[in-house]
Write a protein that holds these residues in place. Structure first.
Motif, PDB file in Angstrom:
ATOM      1  N   PHE A 148       0.784  -1.232   0.000  1.00 17.72           N
ATOM      2  CA  PHE A 148       0.000   0.000   0.000  1.00 17.72           C
ATOM      3  C   PHE A 148       0.822   1.292   0.000  1.00 17.72           C
ATOM      4  O   PHE A 148       0.254   2.372  -0.024  1.00 17.72           O
ATOM      5  CB  PHE A 148      -0.932   0.015   1.222  1.00 17.72           C
ATOM      6  N   GLY A 149       2.146   1.172   0.046  1.00 20.72           N
ATOM      7  CA  GLY A 149       2.961   2.376   0.082  1.00 20.72           C
ATOM      8  C   GLY A 149       2.763   3.269  -1.127  1.00 20.72           C
ATOM      9  O   GLY A 149       2.798   4.501  -1.030  1.00 20.72           O
ATOM     10  N   GLN A 150       2.533   2.679  -2.289  1.00 18.94           N
ATOM     11  CA  GLN A 150       2.365   3.480  -3.504  1.00 18.94           C
ATOM     12  C   GLN A 150       1.120   4.355  -3.469  1.00 18.94           C
ATOM     13  O   GLN A 150       0.983   5.292  -4.262  1.00 18.94           O
ATOM     14  CB  GLN A 150       2.320   2.566  -4.722  1.00 18.94           C
ATOM     15  N   TYR A 151       0.192   4.053  -2.540  1.00 23.63           N
ATOM     16  CA  TYR A 151      -1.027   4.856  -2.408  1.00 23.63           C
ATOM     17  C   TYR A 151      -0.905   5.893  -1.285  1.00 23.63           C
ATOM     18  O   TYR A 151      -1.876   6.587  -0.981  1.00 23.63           O
ATOM     19  CB  TYR A 151      -2.231   3.956  -2.144  1.00 23.63           C
ATOM     20  N   GLY A 152       0.274   5.965  -0.670  1.00 30.54           N
ATOM     21  CA  GLY A 152       0.498   6.976   0.361  1.00 30.54           C
ATOM     22  C   GLY A 152       0.089   6.578   1.761  1.00 30.54           C
ATOM     23  O   GLY A 152       0.030   7.422   2.660  1.00 30.54           O
ATOM     24  N   LEU A 153      -0.187   5.288   1.980  1.00 30.38           N
ATOM     25  CA  LEU A 153      -0.558   4.852   3.322  1.00 30.38           C
ATOM     26  C   LEU A 153       0.600   5.091   4.302  1.00 30.38           C
ATOM     27  O   LEU A 153       1.745   4.742   4.010  1.00 30.38           O
ATOM     28  CB  LEU A 153      -0.910   3.370   3.318  1.00 30.38           C
ATOM     29  N   VAL A 154       0.275   5.665   5.450  1.00 27.79           N
ATOM     30  CA  VAL A 154       1.262   5.861   6.515  1.00 27.79           C
ATOM     31  C   VAL A 154       0.976   4.854   7.620  1.00 27.79           C
ATOM     32  O   VAL A 154      -0.171   4.720   8.071  1.00 27.79           O
ATOM     33  CB  VAL A 154       1.210   7.294   7.062  1.00 27.79           C
ATOM     34  N   ILE A 155       2.002   4.137   8.040  1.00 23.49           N
ATOM     35  CA  ILE A 155       1.869   3.084   9.046  1.00 23.49           C
ATOM     36  C   ILE A 155       2.495   3.565  10.341  1.00 23.49           C
ATOM     37  O   ILE A 155       3.639   4.030  10.349  1.00 23.49           O
ATOM     38  CB  ILE A 155       2.564   1.800   8.567  1.00 23.49           C
TER      39      ILE A 155
END
Length: 538
Positions: free
Chosen positions: A227-234
């Motif tokens: 999901f990093g490519q969608y800008g999700l911050v964990i």
């Protein structure tokens, strides 16, 4: 993929309380802040009071994404993950808000709804940006890294096979070293096979669970790869700097037991409305947290004791411990949401049905501590149907809503629809009922006390007619036995263990088949504010 949406009520898998919440039943309005729609967000944003320290938030996230373990490699470069770093930077700005979902650190991302929660957060963030272009919205996955229930996260089911991490672990799961996962990793990779995108996912999994020393960091890598490519911050909230912001509430709540009083009163009100209570507060709603230990704090014999340990504090010592080591105090299920809202500029929380209901128990506690209550969003639910099963469904002429009926109901409806014979005795019973009305009228004229006897005879006959109709259907089902076997195959394929696919099956085989396109399709088809169950067909 083609998509079709049906009402949650038609599935039979969602509680009456969830239906009441989505239908805006007035009796529930006092247990949340704003409606889960764009007008609700507009109203919330007008008066949103952010108490989170944005600078600390960005600093901690910079540190967490700057992990460099075991190899001289930066796993989260700004070049490879530009949207993630952009969103972390945006969190420092006053016009940026988060849309948060949370879940335990299930190995290999657990069941499908783990994925669906995050997809819902990403899609809703995009829609909010379109609606409120002068503001920024960052999707956040909150890792439940302090949770200690290892038995709930140490397995997953993929393609009917259970992959298990055989290990005895204690304390916060986020701190566990995944070095003993080799057998589980091999089993999972074996289940993926070698076709299509299997090697891609196998590489992600291998890196996640062998290059990091903590399960929280391994989970971050896995989720970011998807999901990093969608800008999700964990975010991993198991951090001294975050806990320091929450320290004053930790101290007050342990000593004054405010959450116990507030939530207990709310639960009584909800109980009177017929709501099934999901969680009950304790007098003290914090654990004491060290490496390998997460145990409840109780007040006994004029001191604060950590269960199953020799650790105890006087009130003065407890205050000093909280001041010096706030990271050692871990909120339980009823205090974690408050902690979340204190360290994030959050406006929405996305959860499953049971989560939304338990959040309804918490608003009075938020009000007490003067913390804004987020808008509660029921996560999207989905059913993914492959081409082969879709072909069987099409041949059976089954609508999406039909799939959620029991096998017997599907078969009965199908037989009645396709039989060359009339299997319903409704018309015959209507004629018999007319005859009985005449009989009852005659009986009443002769002796009014005979009417109940006539009613009893009619009831027995109705029961016999119903049984006869069932026998007609059963006999006709036997004539279509081979065709109706398809129903069992369909149900077994898309409802594993007679439950929702999303609650059992891992995402892995879908990713093997479609790769990142699977995530893209989920984002394209899920509509967070429509509150419909999505059926996706290849």
């Amino acid at each position: 993929m083609d998509s079709a949406c049906i009402d949650y009520k038609e599935t039979g898998y969602f509680s009456q309380t969830i239906s009441n919440y989505l239908d805006d039943i007035p009796e529930l309005r006092s247990f949340y802040s704003h409606r889960p729609d764009m007008q609700g967000f507009a109203d919330l944003l007008k008066n949103k009071k952010v108490i989170a320290d944005r600078d600390i938030l960005a600093t901690v996230l910079d540190h967490q994404y700057g992990i460099d373990l075991k190899e001289d490699k930066r796993f989260y470069s700004t070049e490879e993950w530009p949207l993630v770093w952009k969103n972390i930077d945006l969190l420092s700005k006053e016009n940026t808000y988060t849309v948060t979902t949370g879940h335990q650190l299930n190995i290999f991302a657990g069941p499908l709804y783990f994925i669906y929660k995050i997809v819902t957060a990403i899609k809703l963030s995009r829609q909010l940006k379109e609606q409120f272009p002068d503001k920024n919205f960052v999707p956040v996955y909150w890792m439940a890294s302090e949770d200690h229930d290892f038995a709930e996260i140490n397995y997953t089911n993929i393609g009917g096979k259970k992959v298990h991490w055989w290990y005895e672990a204690y304390g916060a799961t986020g701190r566990i070293n995944p070095e003993t996962m080799r057998q589980a990793i091999n089993q999972y990779k074996g289940a993926l096979g070698i076709n299509d995108h299997a090697s891609e996912l196998a590489t992600i999994v291998e890196t996640a669970y062998t290059k990091f020393d903590k399960l929280a960091d391994a989970t971050r890598y896995l989720v970011n790869a998807l999901f990093g490519q969608y800008g999700l911050v964990i975010i991993d909230a198991d951090d001294h700097r975050f806990k320091k912001q929450f320290a004053s509430i930790i101290k007050r709540d342990i000593i004054e037991q405010n959450s116990f009083k507030n939530i207990s009163a709310t639960n009584e009100q909800l109980h009177q409305l017929g709501v099934h209570i999901q969680v009950n507060p304790r007098e003290i709603n914090f654990f004491y947290l060290l490496d390998g230990l997460r145990e409840r704090i109780v007040f006994e014999n004029d001191s604060y004791q950590v269960l199953n340990s020799e650790i105890r504090f006087t009130e003065a010592e407890l205050k000093q411990e909280i001041k010096q080591y706030p990271e050692r105090f871990s909120p339980n299920v009823v205090m974690r949401p408050l902690y979340q809202e204190c360290i994030l500029p959050n406006i929405a929380y996305i959860g499953g049905g049971a989560e939304v209901v338990y959040w309804l128990e918490l608003k009075s506690n938020f009000d007490f501590y003067k913390v804004d209550f987020p808008i509660l969003i029921l996560r999207n639910s989905g059913l993914v149907i492959g081409k082969e099963t879709a072909s069987k469904i099409a041949k059976m002429e089954l609508a999406p809503a039909d799939l959620f009926k029991s096998s017997d109901d599907i078969k009965n409806c199908w037989v009645k629809k396709h039989s060359k014979h009339t299997l319903s005795l409704t018309e015959e019973w209507r004629e018999l009922s007319s005859v009985f009305e005449k009989i009852k009228l005659r009986a009443h004229k002769i002796d009014s006390t005979l009417v109940p006897s006539t009613d009893a005879v009619q009831a027995r006959l109705k029961h016999a007619i119903d049984n006869l109709e069932k026998k007609l259907v059963k006999a006709e089902k036997a004539n279509y036995h081979t065709r109706l076997e398809q129903v069992e195959h369909i149900k077994a394929d898309i409802f594993p263990k007679d439950g929702l696919q999303e609650r059992t099956e891992n995402f892995g085989l879908f990713y093997v088949k479609w790769g990142q396109h699977f995530i893209d399709e989920l984002i394209r088809n899920f509509e967070p504010l429509d509150f419909k169950f999505t059926v996706l067909t290849e």
